[in-house]
Design a protein around this motif. Structure first.
Motif, mmCIF file in Angstrom:
data_model
loop_
_atom_site.group_PDB
_atom_site.id
_atom_site.type_symbol
_atom_site.label_atom_id
_atom_site.label_comp_id
_atom_site.label_asym_id
_atom_site.label_seq_id
_atom_site.Cartn_x
_atom_site.Cartn_y
_atom_site.Cartn_z
ATOM 1 N N GLY A 37 -32.891 -30.517 9.407
ATOM 2 C CA GLY A 37 -32.397 -30.366 10.796
ATOM 3 C C GLY A 37 -33.083 -29.227 11.524
ATOM 4 O O GLY A 37 -33.969 -28.607 11.145
ATOM 5 N N ASP A 38 -32.544 -29.077 12.744
ATOM 6 C CA ASP A 38 -32.821 -28.126 13.706
ATOM 7 C C ASP A 38 -32.516 -26.713 13.114
ATOM 8 O O ASP A 38 -31.633 -26.476 12.289
ATOM 9 C CB ASP A 38 -32.384 -28.097 15.138
ATOM 10 N N VAL A 39 -33.514 -25.831 13.341
ATOM 11 C CA VAL A 39 -33.189 -24.116 12.974
ATOM 12 C C VAL A 39 -32.779 -23.498 14.305
ATOM 13 O O VAL A 39 -33.231 -23.714 15.223
ATOM 14 C CB VAL A 39 -34.305 -23.747 11.963
ATOM 15 N N ALA A 40 -31.955 -22.434 13.826
ATOM 16 C CA ALA A 40 -31.683 -21.571 15.358
ATOM 17 C C ALA A 40 -32.775 -21.083 15.833
ATOM 18 O O ALA A 40 -33.483 -20.446 15.188
ATOM 19 C CB ALA A 40 -30.653 -20.544 14.696
ATOM 20 N N GLY A 43 -35.624 -16.487 18.592
ATOM 21 C CA GLY A 43 -36.692 -15.632 18.901
ATOM 22 C C GLY A 43 -36.490 -15.204 20.339
ATOM 23 O O GLY A 43 -35.780 -15.951 21.043
ATOM 24 N N THR A 44 -37.384 -14.114 20.761
ATOM 25 C CA THR A 44 -37.435 -13.929 22.121
ATOM 26 C C THR A 44 -38.476 -14.451 22.795
ATOM 27 O O THR A 44 -38.596 -14.213 24.188
ATOM 28 C CB THR A 44 -37.325 -12.274 22.490
ATOM 29 N N THR A 45 -39.547 -14.891 22.159
ATOM 30 C CA THR A 45 -40.847 -15.385 22.737
ATOM 31 C C THR A 45 -41.097 -16.932 22.387
ATOM 32 O O THR A 45 -40.672 -17.349 21.264
ATOM 33 C CB THR A 45 -41.838 -14.739 22.449
ATOM 34 N N PHE A 46 -41.898 -17.636 22.846
ATOM 35 C CA PHE A 46 -42.334 -18.934 22.563
ATOM 36 C C PHE A 46 -43.109 -18.782 20.784
ATOM 37 O O PHE A 46 -42.972 -19.816 20.181
ATOM 38 C CB PHE A 46 -43.502 -19.422 23.354
ATOM 39 N N ILE A 47 -43.727 -17.846 20.572
ATOM 40 C CA ILE A 47 -44.220 -17.530 19.656
ATOM 41 C C ILE A 47 -43.529 -17.324 18.435
ATOM 42 O O ILE A 47 -43.639 -17.946 17.194
ATOM 43 C CB ILE A 47 -45.404 -16.345 19.585
ATOM 44 N N GLU A 48 -42.629 -16.523 18.625
ATOM 45 C CA GLU A 48 -41.551 -16.344 17.392
ATOM 46 C C GLU A 48 -40.679 -17.564 17.196
ATOM 47 O O GLU A 48 -40.500 -17.931 16.054
ATOM 48 C CB GLU A 48 -40.340 -15.243 17.931
ATOM 49 N N ASN A 49 -40.290 -18.329 18.083
ATOM 50 C CA ASN A 49 -39.578 -19.553 17.925
ATOM 51 C C ASN A 49 -40.361 -20.593 17.372
ATOM 52 O O ASN A 49 -40.004 -21.436 16.402
ATOM 53 C CB ASN A 49 -39.052 -20.046 19.389
ATOM 54 N N ALA A 50 -41.757 -20.711 17.494
ATOM 55 C CA ALA A 50 -42.827 -21.689 16.932
ATOM 56 C C ALA A 50 -42.850 -21.186 15.486
ATOM 57 O O ALA A 50 -42.730 -22.154 14.683
ATOM 58 C CB ALA A 50 -44.069 -21.694 17.795
#
Length: 198
Positions: A37-40, A43-50
């Motif tokens: 499933g999706d995860v929350a 992050g505050t940046t594209f890098i953190e979220n990736a």
């Protein structure tokens, strides 16, 4: 063929990545195939979220993972929607609501410069402490109205720099050659070769 899980539920991205990686010894599998499933994405940046997305998929599947975090930055809106691009219109993944909100917020703006950003992350496994990170951008402008039936997301309202067409009017090959995702993938492949993974 090395199996790699693509940490997204976005069918458009799965198709795009499968095409981009078709010449390499990878079998790209969507995370949905493993009931991931999706995860929350907190992050505050594209890098953190990736990295968050890749680690989540790799831990659950036991496979190497590639995650993409991308979005559109609009200069007149101080970089918004940015990391909130997929849920800018309120509902996550509602592309029509997202681009309509962006067009509304850009009414009367003369500075329409914008860019797509893409960060790609490759993790060898769920606890990989040194992800391979590739980031690239694609310059253009926010159009006054939608045009084109291809692509996905904000493509119909993104006029490509040096072109009169929207991203949604480019062929897949044209788009892959110049897009933020196409350029980031070339950087990622170079990183994989450098580390002896490819």
């Amino acid at each position: 063929m090395q199996k790699i899980v693509l940490a997204t539920g976005n069918a458009g991205k799965v198709k795009e990545f499968a095409g981009l990686l078709s010449d390499y010894p990878f079998e790209v599998l969507p995370q949905s195939q493993f009931n991931v499933g999706d995860v929350a994405e907190d992050g505050t940046t594209f890098i953190e979220n990736a990295i968050i997305k890749a680690r989540h998929a790799a831990r659950i599947t036991g496979l190497a993972a590639i995650a993409d975090d991308s979005g559109i930055e609009v200069d007149a809106l101080n970089g918004q929607p940015g990391i909130f691009s997929a849920r800018y219109g309120g509902e996550h993944g509602n592309a029509e609501a997202n681009l309509q909100k962006l067009l509304t917020n850009m009414q009367g703006e003369t500075n329409r410069s914008a860019r797509f950003q893409c960060v790609l992350v490759y993790l060898r496994h769920g606890e990989d402490p040194s992800p391979i990170v590739a980031q690239a951008s694609w310059e253009g402008e926010i159009a006054q109205a939608k045009s084109g039936a291809g692509g996905h997301g904000y493509d119909p309202i993104f006029t490509v720099a040096g072109d009169t067409r929207s991203a949604a009017e480019l062929s897949d090959d044209e788009k892959n050659a110049v897009s933020h995702r196409g350029k980031a993938l070339q950087l990622l492949l170079a990183g994989l070769k450098e580390k002896g993974i490819l």
